[in-house]
Design an enzyme around this catalytic site. Structure first.
Site, mmCIF file in Angstrom:
data_model
loop_
_atom_site.group_PDB
_atom_site.id
_atom_site.type_symbol
_atom_site.label_atom_id
_atom_site.label_comp_id
_atom_site.label_asym_id
_atom_site.label_seq_id
_atom_site.Cartn_x
_atom_site.Cartn_y
_atom_site.Cartn_z
ATOM 1 N N ARG A 38 1.629 -1.372 -0.027
ATOM 2 C CA ARG A 38 0.369 -0.048 -0.323
ATOM 3 C C ARG A 38 0.757 1.509 0.070
ATOM 4 O O ARG A 38 0.094 2.408 0.459
ATOM 5 C CB ARG A 38 -0.726 0.481 1.640
ATOM 6 C CG ARG A 38 -1.882 -1.508 1.286
ATOM 7 C CD ARG A 38 -2.849 -1.193 0.266
ATOM 8 N NE ARG A 38 -3.557 -2.019 0.413
ATOM 9 C CZ ARG A 38 -4.148 -3.075 -0.430
ATOM 10 N NH1 ARG A 38 -3.664 -2.638 -1.669
ATOM 11 N NH2 ARG A 38 -5.673 -3.870 -0.176
ATOM 12 N N HIS B 254 -2.861 -16.902 -7.258
ATOM 13 C CA HIS B 254 -4.019 -17.216 -5.882
ATOM 14 C C HIS B 254 -5.201 -18.068 -7.337
ATOM 15 O O HIS B 254 -6.333 -17.193 -7.322
ATOM 16 C CB HIS B 254 -4.788 -15.665 -5.513
ATOM 17 C CG HIS B 254 -5.141 -14.400 -6.570
ATOM 18 N ND1 HIS B 254 -5.577 -14.985 -7.258
ATOM 19 C CD2 HIS B 254 -4.408 -13.124 -6.264
ATOM 20 C CE1 HIS B 254 -5.994 -13.391 -8.120
ATOM 21 N NE2 HIS B 254 -4.834 -13.172 -7.295
ATOM 22 N N ASN C 94 -0.628 -1.127 -6.962
ATOM 23 C CA ASN C 94 -1.306 -1.480 -7.248
ATOM 24 C C ASN C 94 -1.424 0.047 -6.109
ATOM 25 O O ASN C 94 -2.399 0.225 -5.040
ATOM 26 C CB ASN C 94 -3.156 -2.152 -7.527
ATOM 27 C CG ASN C 94 -2.871 -3.158 -5.825
ATOM 28 O OD1 ASN C 94 -1.566 -3.255 -5.919
ATOM 29 N ND2 ASN C 94 -4.603 -2.912 -5.844
ATOM 30 N N HIS D 276 -3.612 -11.721 -12.355
ATOM 31 C CA HIS D 276 -4.689 -12.308 -11.506
ATOM 32 C C HIS D 276 -5.913 -12.092 -12.830
ATOM 33 O O HIS D 276 -5.950 -11.467 -13.320
ATOM 34 C CB HIS D 276 -4.985 -11.265 -10.761
ATOM 35 C CG HIS D 276 -6.481 -10.963 -10.287
ATOM 36 N ND1 HIS D 276 -6.798 -10.900 -8.891
ATOM 37 C CD2 HIS D 276 -7.014 -10.185 -10.979
ATOM 38 C CE1 HIS D 276 -7.454 -10.461 -8.343
ATOM 39 N NE2 HIS D 276 -8.894 -10.641 -10.258
ATOM 40 N N ASP E 177 -1.719 -12.754 -0.464
ATOM 41 C CA ASP E 177 -2.101 -11.844 -0.823
ATOM 42 C C ASP E 177 -2.583 -10.680 0.088
ATOM 43 O O ASP E 177 -3.776 -10.544 0.173
ATOM 44 C CB ASP E 177 -3.461 -12.055 -1.497
ATOM 45 C CG ASP E 177 -4.110 -11.318 -2.329
ATOM 46 O OD1 ASP E 177 -3.646 -10.044 -2.892
ATOM 47 O OD2 ASP E 177 -5.635 -11.240 -3.787
#
Ligand SMILES: [Zn+2]
Ligand SMILES: [Zn+2]
Length: 420
Positions: free
Chosen positions: A59, A227, A89, A174, A300
């Site tokens: 983050r 994932h 991200n 993803h 994740d």
């Protein structure tokens, strides 16, 4: 201390580990070392190469209320994770060499080795052009991914996979058909119908997995699937690997431990993407870890604030997991006899290190001294308030787990120590 190191074929026999100047100096019986600080395992503790978590959200830059590089690495240390791959991200997204360097500079003094997955497209936008892979690689990026913002344009994705292959850098994908998943809050199935909650069909993930495999096969390039949560994605990857397609995959602890039944209490901390699936999917994911269809367990780890997670329907996707991943593996895979400890460590350290090309995941002499020391029998209850990152959205909260990290050594330095 019992030492488990798949790369050196150590299967839990008692041995000493000598660490010196940030490296593993020796592993063997009764090593004599003057003035060395000693951790006595008393035959109870295990040592293994530090965990390598190839899917983490730190983050930072952009969302310091959720997590930052230093707090995320504190959570890693408490969970025995000594190397992690952070996803792009952030705000700004990791699409320039400057942002890669910002993360690596800040991580220089962190409690874990941080590796960066850079964005595939500028700003993670689907209509945007591809990033400059060469420049990102030179700045230190170790992988490319758009994670939760998959590249919808298949031509562009093919171009990205081929460009990354030329640089020898993995693409970690993803898999999600955003049209199929739009508006969904949890797995589409009996539980979502009973709750009257909009669902995300397994097909949303499977369409993405099928496309990545088709592209990898068509162009003879590798792809790594993030994932994996569904039985069909497992079947697609298994089949593709048999055909010689260069596809690898990972799953996360919540997919082998939990199902969509968890959502009956409408707790947004258990909402993530892809969502918790059915018991049949869970069992298939475990089978895929056992038979080598999936090569890694990654968390994740996705921190969000309690305020963001307060409303079940409006909360963003994601759960934190680095402080519970080893215990979840021991509790749900090793204790029931589904995997040996050596197999678990291979999935959580040796193999992800290899997938990312890192000098990690082994206790061989001369390797960096990244070590996790844990008690495989200690039972504890996950209390989100006593975790070490900034956020509290732990998917295993309130659950009794077996296996506790007692010490973590990263680059020869104690970054975590509890009662040893
Ligand atoms: Zn994702
Ligand atoms: Zn993610």
């Amino acid at each position: 201390m019992k030492v488990t190191d798949p790369a050196s074929r150590r299967d839990g026999a008692v041995a000493d580990i000598l660490v010196e100047d940030g490296a593993i100096r020796a592993v063997g019986q009764r090593i004599d070392a003057k003035d060395a600080e000693i951790i006595d395992g008393e035959g109870r503790l295990h040592a293994a190469p530090g965990l390598v978590d190839m899917h983490v959200h730190l983050r930072d830059p952009g969302f310091p209320d959720k997590e930052d590089i230093l707090s995320g690495c504190r959570a890693a240390a408490a969970g025995g994770v000594t190397s992690l791959l952070c996803m792009p991200n952030t705000k700004p997204a990791v699409d320039t060499p400057e942002t890669v360097r910002y993360i690596l500079d800040k991580a220089a003094n962190a409690d874990a080795h941080v590796y960066v997955a850079a964005a595939i497209t500028k700003g993670l936008g689907d209509a945007a052009e591809l990033c400059d892979f060469q420049a990102l690689r030179e700045a230190g990026a170790c992988a490319f991914s758009n994670d939760g913002r998959p590249v919808v344009d298949s031509r562009k994705m093919a171009q990205a996979m081929r460009a990354a292959a030329e640089l020898g850098v993995p693409v970690v994908s993803h898999c999600e058909d955003l049209y199929l998943s739009a508006g969904g809050l949890m797995n589409e199935g009996a539980v979502s119908r009973a709750l009257g909650v909009p669902g995300v069909p397994a097909a949303a993930e499977d369409c993405g997995t099928a496309r990545e495999i088709a592209l990898a096969a068509a162009y003879g390039v590798p792809v790594h699937i993030c994932h994996v949560s569904t039985k069909t994605s497992v079947a697609l990857i298994r089949d593709a690997r048999r055909r010689g397609v260069q596809v690898t995959g990972e799953t996360a602890p919540h997919y082998f431990a939990l199902t969509d039944e968890e959502l009956r209490d409408r707790d947004a901390d258990k909402r993530m993407s892809p969502p918790l699936r059915t018991e049949e999917d869970r069992l298939t994911v475990i089978e895929a870890l056992r038979d080598g269809t999936l090569q890694a367990i990654a968390t994740d780890h996705a921190p969000h604030t309690p305020q963001e997670k307060a409303d079940f329907a409006k909360a963003p996707n994601g759960s934190i997991g680095m402080e519970t991943s080893l215990a979840a593996g021991i509790t749900f895979l090793v204790k029931p006899g589904l995997l040996t400890m050596t197999e678990l460590i291979r999935l959580m350290s040796t193999s992800p290190a290899r997938l990312l090309g890192l000098h990690a995941g082994t206790l061989a002499e001369g390797a960096p001294a990244d070590v996790v020391v844990f008690d495989p029998d200690e039972v504890w209850t996950v209390d989100p308030d006593s975790l070490h990152g900034k956020s509290r959205n732990a998917v295993f909260k309130g659950r009794e787990l077996t296996g506790r990290v007692k010490a973590t050594i990263c680059g020869g330095r104690f970054v975590w120590r509890e009662g040893v």
